[in-house]
Enzyme design. Sequence first.
Site, PDB file in Angstrom:
ATOM      1  CB  CYS A  55      -0.916   0.002   1.224  1.00 19.88           C
ATOM      2  SG  CYS A  55      -1.943  -1.451   1.424  1.00 19.88           S
ATOM      3  CB  CYS A  69      -6.088  -1.352  -3.888  1.00 20.44           C
ATOM      4  SG  CYS A  69      -6.614   0.372  -4.033  1.00 20.44           S
ATOM      5  CB  CYS A 106     -29.374  -6.705  12.791  1.00 23.46           C
ATOM      6  SG  CYS A 106     -28.530  -5.619  13.966  1.00 23.46           S
TER       7      CYS A 106
END
Length: 281
Positions: free
Chosen positions: A97, A134, A242
């Site tokens: 990165c 990426c 949930c």
Amino acid sequence: MKLLIKGGIVSAALFAAFGANADEEASLVINEDIEITVRTDAPAHLDNMRTIYSGWVYRSDETQALQMDDFENPGMIFVDDAIDVWASADGSEGKGCVDCHNEPASMAGVRATYPKWNEEAGEVRTLAMQVNGCRTERMGAEEWKYDGSDMLNMEALLASVSRGMPVNVAIDGPAQSTWEMGKELYYTRTGQLDLSCANCHEDNYGNNIRADHLSQGQINGFPTYRLKNAKLNGVQSRFRGCVRDTRAETYAVGSDEFIALELYVASRGNGLSVEGPSVRN
């Protein structure tokens, strides 16, 4: 208030507030330096709320305190792990990165705008999708598992450098149809309990359901370290939990439905600060 559900009625007693054990008027300042907006005016596109609140507001005093100091915040351990990965080469291109983005601090503000429309890909991308983009398109590396530990660590790092910056998720233009889909999902009742996201997080925030102090379900603090399972948790994995709680069939992490729901829910927090990695129950 009463909530009608299939097979009967759940009375307001289930949602009664009975000693929240949280200072709902508290202010969050991290490391005595980073001021976090935990309450602000609701964005204009919300019809049913005047003020929005971070989930931090509804946590116990002890849990609130954990997030106020990076040395006490267990989520920061995973940020440190991601810093090492940031500087490490991976994939066929031999890049890390750092080769494209320099230091992690250069990414300040990125987390605040996701999910967002990606013009080149022609789709709404979550932060996890962009990270994987990426990796595969620029590094020649394998994708990370969506909401897996490597991904959540990196998301925590990207969130940490944006702490204090306001969430500003765009909902117009080519992203609007995805946002509308997410809104429909948010208000649609599902499962044997016939509940929607809004029933808990819009109609009953600040109340208690059994031992849980309900928040507005804001996601500005994700990824979040949950004391319940002692690890970082991703937004869409939390969505799955949930949905399962309504006793419904849930969607897959990374599905079109959860991407849309993440966009919509993120936009409900426009104006709150990015605060991840947060600490929650």
